[in-house]
Scaffold this active site. Sequence first.
Site: not given
Length: 303
Positions: A216, A256
């Site tokens: 991210k 994840r």
Amino acid sequence: MTDLVQAQDPVVMGVLNVTPDSFSDGGRYADVDAAVAHGVRLHSDGAHLVDVGGESTRPGADRVDAETEVARVLPVVRELTAAGVPVSIDTTRARVAEAVLAAGADVVNDVSGGLADPDMARVVRDAGCPWVLMHWRGHSRRMRDLARYTDVVADVRAELAHRVDEALRAGVAADRIIVDPGLGFAKTAEHNWELSARLPELLDLGHPLLFGASRKSYLGQLLADPAGQPRATDGRAAATVATSVLAVAAGAWGVRVHDVRGTVDALAVWRATGRPRLVPTAPPYPGPPDGRGPVVGAGRAGR
């Protein structure tokens, strides 16, 4: 499939985006054969679940219609489940979840926590499958405008608790619910770091917690070069592994990730060293990192 909600070892969920526009690997696996091959590879690398998504939820992304989403994910899920690969479906739509569960998927990973489609609770309840309820405040187009908190951890915890209560009222079994703080979804980099630092406060909700920091943008900002240029997505693997191991050490149920093998290897080291756990310390969260160490005297984000 083994009941992963009750798993004693950390669950690794491998990301498989069958979209043209996801932030990290958009377009790479839009072809069914390429997507299936990658899903099989993720599973062989150690992913307990392959999380198939047919709609990008990156900040600013446009929505696709349900028909397009189903057309993207259903052939991939059918082939993966036929090959013995456990699958979760990354969707906010009850119609998509229902179709994919019928094709053999095991878990619904709903980034909206049930807010985007009120019928999702019925689908999950009737299927009896695990449901990941992520913290969410709105669709991708407007999520940046919604990143306002008094205390991000307390606010996220309260909003997740409300989503859990709504799911229970709809008849979803308590032991089917997994929560996710939603890093990057209506969150600034400071919010993401504070949620990571205070993860035990979210574990107090009493449900397994999924942690998803993989590649991210806040990791890219942390690893920016001297000119301030964020690290590209393909250079964030080590930082992702570090966040994942720290989250597991803090008590997260699962992670994840895009890079499954590195995460699985790091968790093997964690297990071999006695599964050490992070213990919350007395000093307050010192503020977001800048690559040079803690920010001395900084207050908590959002205050």
